[in-house]
Write a protein that holds these residues in place. Sequence first.
Motif, PDB file in Angstrom:
ATOM      1  N   PHE A 108       0.864  -1.179   0.000  1.00  0.00           N
ATOM      2  CA  PHE A 108       0.000   0.000   0.000  1.00  0.00           C
ATOM      3  C   PHE A 108       0.902   1.230   0.000  1.00  0.00           C
ATOM      4  CE2 PHE A 108      -4.440  -1.076   1.871  1.00  0.00           C
ATOM      5  CZ  PHE A 108      -4.528  -2.206   1.095  1.00  0.00           C
ATOM      6  N   ASN A 109       0.544   2.239  -0.801  1.00  0.00           N
ATOM      7  CA  ASN A 109       1.293   3.494  -0.837  1.00  0.00           C
ATOM      8  C   ASN A 109       0.377   4.632  -0.407  1.00  0.00           C
ATOM      9  OD1 ASN A 109       3.773   2.407  -2.059  1.00  0.00           O
ATOM     10  ND2 ASN A 109       2.457   2.044  -3.822  1.00  0.00           N
ATOM     11  N   PHE A 110       0.841   5.412   0.547  1.00  0.00           N
ATOM     12  CA  PHE A 110       0.073   6.533   1.073  1.00  0.00           C
ATOM     13  C   PHE A 110       0.713   7.849   0.655  1.00  0.00           C
ATOM     14  CE2 PHE A 110      -1.562   3.193   3.640  1.00  0.00           C
ATOM     15  CZ  PHE A 110      -2.782   3.613   4.127  1.00  0.00           C
ATOM     16  N   SER A 111      -0.105   8.857   0.493  1.00  0.00           N
ATOM     17  CA  SER A 111       0.328  10.239   0.332  1.00  0.00           C
ATOM     18  C   SER A 111      -0.226  10.966   1.550  1.00  0.00           C
ATOM     19  CB  SER A 111      -0.223  10.832  -0.967  1.00  0.00           C
ATOM     20  OG  SER A 111       0.124  12.192  -1.064  1.00  0.00           O
ATOM     21  N   LEU A 133      -2.753  -0.276  -8.848  1.00  0.00           N
ATOM     22  CA  LEU A 133      -4.059   0.379  -8.857  1.00  0.00           C
ATOM     23  C   LEU A 133      -3.894   1.785  -8.300  1.00  0.00           C
ATOM     24  CD1 LEU A 133      -6.199  -2.487  -7.286  1.00  0.00           C
ATOM     25  CD2 LEU A 133      -5.923  -1.961  -9.705  1.00  0.00           C
ATOM     26  N   GLU A 134      -4.246   2.781  -9.090  1.00  0.00           N
ATOM     27  CA  GLU A 134      -4.237   4.168  -8.621  1.00  0.00           C
ATOM     28  C   GLU A 134      -5.565   4.419  -7.920  1.00  0.00           C
ATOM     29  OE1 GLU A 134      -1.548   6.082  -8.790  1.00  0.00           O
ATOM     30  OE2 GLU A 134      -0.494   4.507  -9.894  1.00  0.00           O
ATOM     31  N   VAL A 135      -5.510   4.756  -6.657  1.00  0.00           N
ATOM     32  CA  VAL A 135      -6.724   4.953  -5.870  1.00  0.00           C
ATOM     33  C   VAL A 135      -7.210   6.388  -6.070  1.00  0.00           C
ATOM     34  CG1 VAL A 135      -7.705   4.921  -3.543  1.00  0.00           C
ATOM     35  CG2 VAL A 135      -5.971   3.221  -4.202  1.00  0.00           C
ATOM     36  N   ASN A 154     -12.386   3.651  -4.978  1.00  0.00           N
ATOM     37  CA  ASN A 154     -12.403   3.568  -6.428  1.00  0.00           C
ATOM     38  C   ASN A 154     -10.946   3.563  -6.861  1.00  0.00           C
ATOM     39  OD1 ASN A 154     -15.305   3.823  -7.291  1.00  0.00           O
ATOM     40  ND2 ASN A 154     -15.106   5.583  -5.937  1.00  0.00           N
ATOM     41  N   ALA A 155     -10.637   2.689  -7.813  1.00  0.00           N
ATOM     42  CA  ALA A 155      -9.259   2.576  -8.275  1.00  0.00           C
ATOM     43  C   ALA A 155      -9.255   2.277  -9.767  1.00  0.00           C
ATOM     44  CB  ALA A 155      -8.528   1.482  -7.512  1.00  0.00           C
ATOM     45  N   VAL A 156      -8.150   2.609 -10.423  1.00  0.00           N
ATOM     46  CA  VAL A 156      -8.042   2.410 -11.858  1.00  0.00           C
ATOM     47  C   VAL A 156      -6.641   1.910 -12.212  1.00  0.00           C
ATOM     48  CG1 VAL A 156      -7.383   4.822 -12.313  1.00  0.00           C
ATOM     49  CG2 VAL A 156      -8.543   3.500 -14.098  1.00  0.00           C
ATOM     50  N   ALA A 157      -6.580   1.109 -13.273  1.00  0.00           N
ATOM     51  CA  ALA A 157      -5.296   0.615 -13.783  1.00  0.00           C
ATOM     52  C   ALA A 157      -5.447   0.375 -15.278  1.00  0.00           C
ATOM     53  CB  ALA A 157      -4.900  -0.676 -13.090  1.00  0.00           C
TER      54      ALA A 157
END
Length: 188
Positions: A108-111, A133-135, A154-157
Amino acid sequence: MKKLLALALAAGFSLSAFAAPETFVIDGNHTYPRFEYSHFGYSTQVGRFDKTSGKIVIDRAAKTGSVDVTIDTKSVDSGNDTFNSHLQGADFFDTAKYPTISYKSTKFNFSGDKLASVEGNLTVKGVTKPVTLEVTSFHCAPHPMLKREACGANAVAKIKRTEFNAGKYAPAVSDDVTLTFAIESIKE
């Protein structure tokens, strides 16, 4: 001695507040993976899968987590029964041989405090490839009807279907496929 005991108890409580992984079960009634592709350049076609299951574990304080999702390929829905049968055939999902698609996260990557992306492995037709997956949205809150904690995202790839042995008619029917995930989950 009392001070030492009080300090140990306080330390124990503060550590437990930081180590708080929570497990959420995917709500199959509100989770629909979708795919989009260009059909000979005429239009963008959209399909979805109607049956998805799995679990999400997240520790928001530690900024870690995991996703383990299984998609029933026989639940593919293009809006047309004849085309659904075609998609279930060997040229595309080959559902007789490969009844599921899976996604298992590796990171998991957090900003800041916001979940930004999930790295993992997508398996389609027995082929496993890394997919991030870009959340685009992530929200956790008490569910107003179930009275339990719930999380949604919601996520997209983007993938190339030829890399997963599903490239019939490419490139006329686009090799590039956009995957969009609308996911809701309920705390165990």
